[in-house]
Design a protein around this motif. Structure first.
Motif, PDB file in Angstrom:
ATOM      1  N   LYS A   1      -6.796   1.424   4.643  1.00  0.00           N
ATOM      2  CA  LYS A   1      -5.989   2.477   5.266  1.00  0.00           C
ATOM      3  C   LYS A   1      -4.517   2.276   4.957  1.00  0.00           C
ATOM      4  O   LYS A   1      -3.787   3.220   4.670  1.00  0.00           O
ATOM      5  CB  LYS A   1      -6.222   2.511   6.772  1.00  0.00           C
ATOM      6  CG  LYS A   1      -7.532   3.132   7.169  1.00  0.00           C
ATOM      7  CD  LYS A   1      -7.668   3.177   8.675  1.00  0.00           C
ATOM      8  CE  LYS A   1      -9.007   3.778   9.067  1.00  0.00           C
ATOM      9  NZ  LYS A   1      -9.159   3.824  10.526  1.00  0.00           N
ATOM     10  N   MET A   2      -4.077   1.030   5.026  1.00  0.00           N
ATOM     11  CA  MET A   2      -2.681   0.728   4.735  1.00  0.00           C
ATOM     12  C   MET A   2      -2.371   1.012   3.264  1.00  0.00           C
ATOM     13  O   MET A   2      -1.345   1.615   2.938  1.00  0.00           O
ATOM     14  CB  MET A   2      -2.391  -0.739   5.066  1.00  0.00           C
ATOM     15  CG  MET A   2      -0.935  -1.047   5.141  1.00  0.00           C
ATOM     16  SD  MET A   2      -0.513  -2.643   5.902  1.00  0.00           S
ATOM     17  CE  MET A   2      -1.873  -3.706   5.517  1.00  0.00           C
ATOM     18  N   LEU A   3      -3.260   0.622   2.375  1.00  0.00           N
ATOM     19  CA  LEU A   3      -3.092   0.886   0.949  1.00  0.00           C
ATOM     20  C   LEU A   3      -3.054   2.394   0.705  1.00  0.00           C
ATOM     21  O   LEU A   3      -2.197   2.895  -0.031  1.00  0.00           O
ATOM     22  CB  LEU A   3      -4.218   0.231   0.150  1.00  0.00           C
ATOM     23  CG  LEU A   3      -4.190   0.443  -1.352  1.00  0.00           C
ATOM     24  CD1 LEU A   3      -2.927  -0.167  -1.954  1.00  0.00           C
ATOM     25  CD2 LEU A   3      -5.433  -0.163  -1.989  1.00  0.00           C
ATOM     26  N   ASP A   4      -3.955   3.106   1.343  1.00  0.00           N
ATOM     27  CA  ASP A   4      -4.012   4.558   1.202  1.00  0.00           C
ATOM     28  C   ASP A   4      -2.703   5.193   1.661  1.00  0.00           C
ATOM     29  O   ASP A   4      -2.137   6.055   0.987  1.00  0.00           O
ATOM     30  CB  ASP A   4      -5.195   5.093   2.021  1.00  0.00           C
ATOM     31  CG  ASP A   4      -5.327   6.591   1.931  1.00  0.00           C
ATOM     32  OD1 ASP A   4      -5.431   7.110   0.805  1.00  0.00           O
ATOM     33  OD2 ASP A   4      -5.318   7.241   2.994  1.00  0.00           O
ATOM     34  N   ARG A   5      -2.187   4.756   2.792  1.00  0.00           N
ATOM     35  CA  ARG A   5      -0.927   5.298   3.319  1.00  0.00           C
ATOM     36  C   ARG A   5       0.213   5.053   2.339  1.00  0.00           C
ATOM     37  O   ARG A   5       0.998   5.951   2.045  1.00  0.00           O
ATOM     38  CB  ARG A   5      -0.604   4.666   4.671  1.00  0.00           C
ATOM     39  CG  ARG A   5       0.719   5.140   5.268  1.00  0.00           C
ATOM     40  CD  ARG A   5       1.083   4.429   6.564  1.00  0.00           C
ATOM     41  NE  ARG A   5       1.043   2.974   6.493  1.00  0.00           N
ATOM     42  CZ  ARG A   5       2.033   2.215   6.001  1.00  0.00           C
ATOM     43  NH1 ARG A   5       3.114   2.773   5.519  1.00  0.00           N
ATOM     44  NH2 ARG A   5       1.904   0.904   5.984  1.00  0.00           N
ATOM     45  N   CYS A   6       0.282   3.858   1.811  1.00  0.00           N
ATOM     46  CA  CYS A   6       1.354   3.528   0.877  1.00  0.00           C
ATOM     47  C   CYS A   6       1.232   4.322  -0.419  1.00  0.00           C
ATOM     48  O   CYS A   6       2.238   4.785  -0.961  1.00  0.00           O
ATOM     49  CB  CYS A   6       1.366   2.032   0.592  1.00  0.00           C
ATOM     50  SG  CYS A   6       1.859   1.021   2.013  1.00  0.00           S
ATOM     51  N   LEU A   7       0.012   4.494  -0.914  1.00  0.00           N
ATOM     52  CA  LEU A   7      -0.175   5.294  -2.127  1.00  0.00           C
ATOM     53  C   LEU A   7       0.275   6.734  -1.913  1.00  0.00           C
ATOM     54  O   LEU A   7       0.884   7.343  -2.795  1.00  0.00           O
ATOM     55  CB  LEU A   7      -1.641   5.263  -2.575  1.00  0.00           C
ATOM     56  CG  LEU A   7      -2.074   4.027  -3.336  1.00  0.00           C
ATOM     57  CD1 LEU A   7      -3.589   4.006  -3.498  1.00  0.00           C
ATOM     58  CD2 LEU A   7      -1.396   3.950  -4.692  1.00  0.00           C
ATOM     59  N   ARG A   8      -0.011   7.290  -0.743  1.00  0.00           N
ATOM     60  CA  ARG A   8       0.396   8.669  -0.452  1.00  0.00           C
ATOM     61  C   ARG A   8       1.909   8.818  -0.390  1.00  0.00           C
ATOM     62  O   ARG A   8       2.436   9.890  -0.657  1.00  0.00           O
ATOM     63  CB  ARG A   8      -0.236   9.163   0.845  1.00  0.00           C
ATOM     64  CG  ARG A   8      -1.678   9.611   0.648  1.00  0.00           C
ATOM     65  CD  ARG A   8      -2.246  10.271   1.889  1.00  0.00           C
ATOM     66  NE  ARG A   8      -2.816   9.235   2.742  1.00  0.00           N
ATOM     67  CZ  ARG A   8      -2.422   8.953   3.971  1.00  0.00           C
ATOM     68  NH1 ARG A   8      -1.497   9.667   4.553  1.00  0.00           N
ATOM     69  NH2 ARG A   8      -2.977   7.970   4.654  1.00  0.00           N
ATOM     70  N   GLU A   9       2.605   7.737  -0.037  1.00  0.00           N
ATOM     71  CA  GLU A   9       4.062   7.789   0.061  1.00  0.00           C
ATOM     72  C   GLU A   9       4.750   7.707  -1.302  1.00  0.00           C
ATOM     73  O   GLU A   9       5.932   8.013  -1.419  1.00  0.00           O
ATOM     74  CB  GLU A   9       4.572   6.666   0.967  1.00  0.00           C
ATOM     75  CG  GLU A   9       4.208   6.844   2.415  1.00  0.00           C
ATOM     76  CD  GLU A   9       4.701   5.707   3.297  1.00  0.00           C
ATOM     77  OE1 GLU A   9       5.609   4.960   2.872  1.00  0.00           O
ATOM     78  OE2 GLU A   9       4.169   5.569   4.418  1.00  0.00           O
ATOM     79  N   LEU A  10       4.023   7.318  -2.329  1.00  0.00           N
ATOM     80  CA  LEU A  10       4.592   7.228  -3.670  1.00  0.00           C
ATOM     81  C   LEU A  10       4.840   8.622  -4.247  1.00  0.00           C
ATOM     82  O   LEU A  10       4.148   9.581  -3.905  1.00  0.00           O
ATOM     83  CB  LEU A  10       3.632   6.495  -4.609  1.00  0.00           C
ATOM     84  CG  LEU A  10       3.531   4.997  -4.496  1.00  0.00           C
ATOM     85  CD1 LEU A  10       2.388   4.490  -5.351  1.00  0.00           C
ATOM     86  CD2 LEU A  10       4.824   4.332  -4.919  1.00  0.00           C
ATOM     87  N   SER A  11       5.781   8.713  -5.183  1.00  0.00           N
ATOM     88  CA  SER A  11       5.976   9.966  -5.920  1.00  0.00           C
ATOM     89  C   SER A  11       4.747  10.187  -6.812  1.00  0.00           C
ATOM     90  O   SER A  11       3.991   9.247  -7.095  1.00  0.00           O
ATOM     91  CB  SER A  11       7.233   9.889  -6.781  1.00  0.00           C
ATOM     92  OG  SER A  11       7.032   8.972  -7.847  1.00  0.00           O
TER      93      SER A  11
ATOM     94  N   GLU B   1      -7.589  10.509  -7.383  1.00  0.00           N
ATOM     95  CA  GLU B   1      -6.952  10.200  -6.116  1.00  0.00           C
ATOM     96  C   GLU B   1      -7.783   9.187  -5.333  1.00  0.00           C
ATOM     97  O   GLU B   1      -8.889   9.475  -4.901  1.00  0.00           O
ATOM     98  CB  GLU B   1      -6.787  11.458  -5.263  1.00  0.00           C
ATOM     99  CG  GLU B   1      -5.805  12.451  -5.838  1.00  0.00           C
ATOM    100  CD  GLU B   1      -4.396  11.916  -5.846  1.00  0.00           C
ATOM    101  OE1 GLU B   1      -3.988  11.278  -4.866  1.00  0.00           O
ATOM    102  OE2 GLU B   1      -3.696  12.145  -6.835  1.00  0.00           O
ATOM    103  N   PRO B   2      -7.283   7.959  -5.165  1.00  0.00           N
ATOM    104  CA  PRO B   2      -8.051   6.973  -4.421  1.00  0.00           C
ATOM    105  C   PRO B   2      -8.174   7.338  -2.949  1.00  0.00           C
ATOM    106  O   PRO B   2      -9.082   6.894  -2.271  1.00  0.00           O
ATOM    107  CB  PRO B   2      -7.270   5.679  -4.609  1.00  0.00           C
ATOM    108  CG  PRO B   2      -5.906   6.107  -4.959  1.00  0.00           C
ATOM    109  CD  PRO B   2      -6.038   7.426  -5.674  1.00  0.00           C
ATOM    110  N   GLN B   3      -7.253   8.201  -2.468  1.00  0.00           N
ATOM    111  CA  GLN B   3      -7.323   8.618  -1.071  1.00  0.00           C
ATOM    112  C   GLN B   3      -8.631   9.347  -0.759  1.00  0.00           C
ATOM    113  O   GLN B   3      -9.123   9.287   0.361  1.00  0.00           O
ATOM    114  CB  GLN B   3      -6.182   9.584  -0.716  1.00  0.00           C
ATOM    115  CG  GLN B   3      -4.812   9.057  -0.908  1.00  0.00           C
ATOM    116  CD  GLN B   3      -4.304   9.320  -2.312  1.00  0.00           C
ATOM    117  OE1 GLN B   3      -4.803   8.757  -3.267  1.00  0.00           O
ATOM    118  NE2 GLN B   3      -3.296  10.137  -2.435  1.00  0.00           N
TER     119      GLN B   3
END
Length: 170
Positions: A112-122, A100-102
């Protein structure tokens, strides 16, 4: 970056001091080996010094550009050692959430933006992107690791990247 492209050592030193902890963290996460991470970090800054003039601000921040250089350098190292890599180890890491890169997200706005987008992925899209871009696996290796057909894995990566592009443009 503009000053570095003109050979300004002081600006290069400031750039190094501002970005090296983040880049080292990326290399260490991807490679899992301090010595290799340090070697790749050195390669990154050599490339930055020689190619700073190729940076285009309209394509992203200097850190984003440098992270891309670092990711590709780490993927080269991973490809070199791939023959020694056990697919079962990757499956176990994936199950345990160790990729988990988060977990290692840093303070920059881009991250932070990349992290947010990754969390939104299935889960499937996130896992496929992590295996491809953080661990350097090919589509075939990802299909074996995830136990899914090759076409399915390719679709996950493509759709995940499409989503990431749209998410990062918001």
């Amino acid at each position: 970056m503009a000053q570095t492209s003109r050979g300004d050592l002081a600006s290069f030193e400031r750039l190094y001091n501002a970005t090296s902890p983040r880049l080292y963290g990326l290399c260490l996460r991807m490679l899992g080996n301090r010595h290799e991470a340090q070697d790749v970090l050195q390669e990154i800054y050599i490339k930055v010094w020689h190619h700073a003039g190729e940076y285009h601000p309209e394509r992203g921040s200097p850190l984003t550009w440098m992270i891309s250089i670092g990711r590709y350098a780490c993927m080269d190292v991973l490809r070199q050692r791939r023959g020694h890599q056990d697919v079962d180890d990757l499956k176990n890491q994936l199950r345990s959430g160790a990729m988990e890169p988060q977990q290692a997200a840093l303070a920059s706005a881009d991250e932070k933006m990349l992290d947010r987008c990754l969390r939104e992925l299935s889960d499937e899209h996130r896992a496929s992107i992590q295996l491809a871009y953080f661990h350097g696996l090919t589509h075939g290796q990802m299909a074996r690791t995830l136990g899914r057909p090759l076409g399915t894995v390719k679709s996950w990566v493509r759709r995940g990247l499409d989503f990431m592009r749209r998410c990062l443009e918001r």
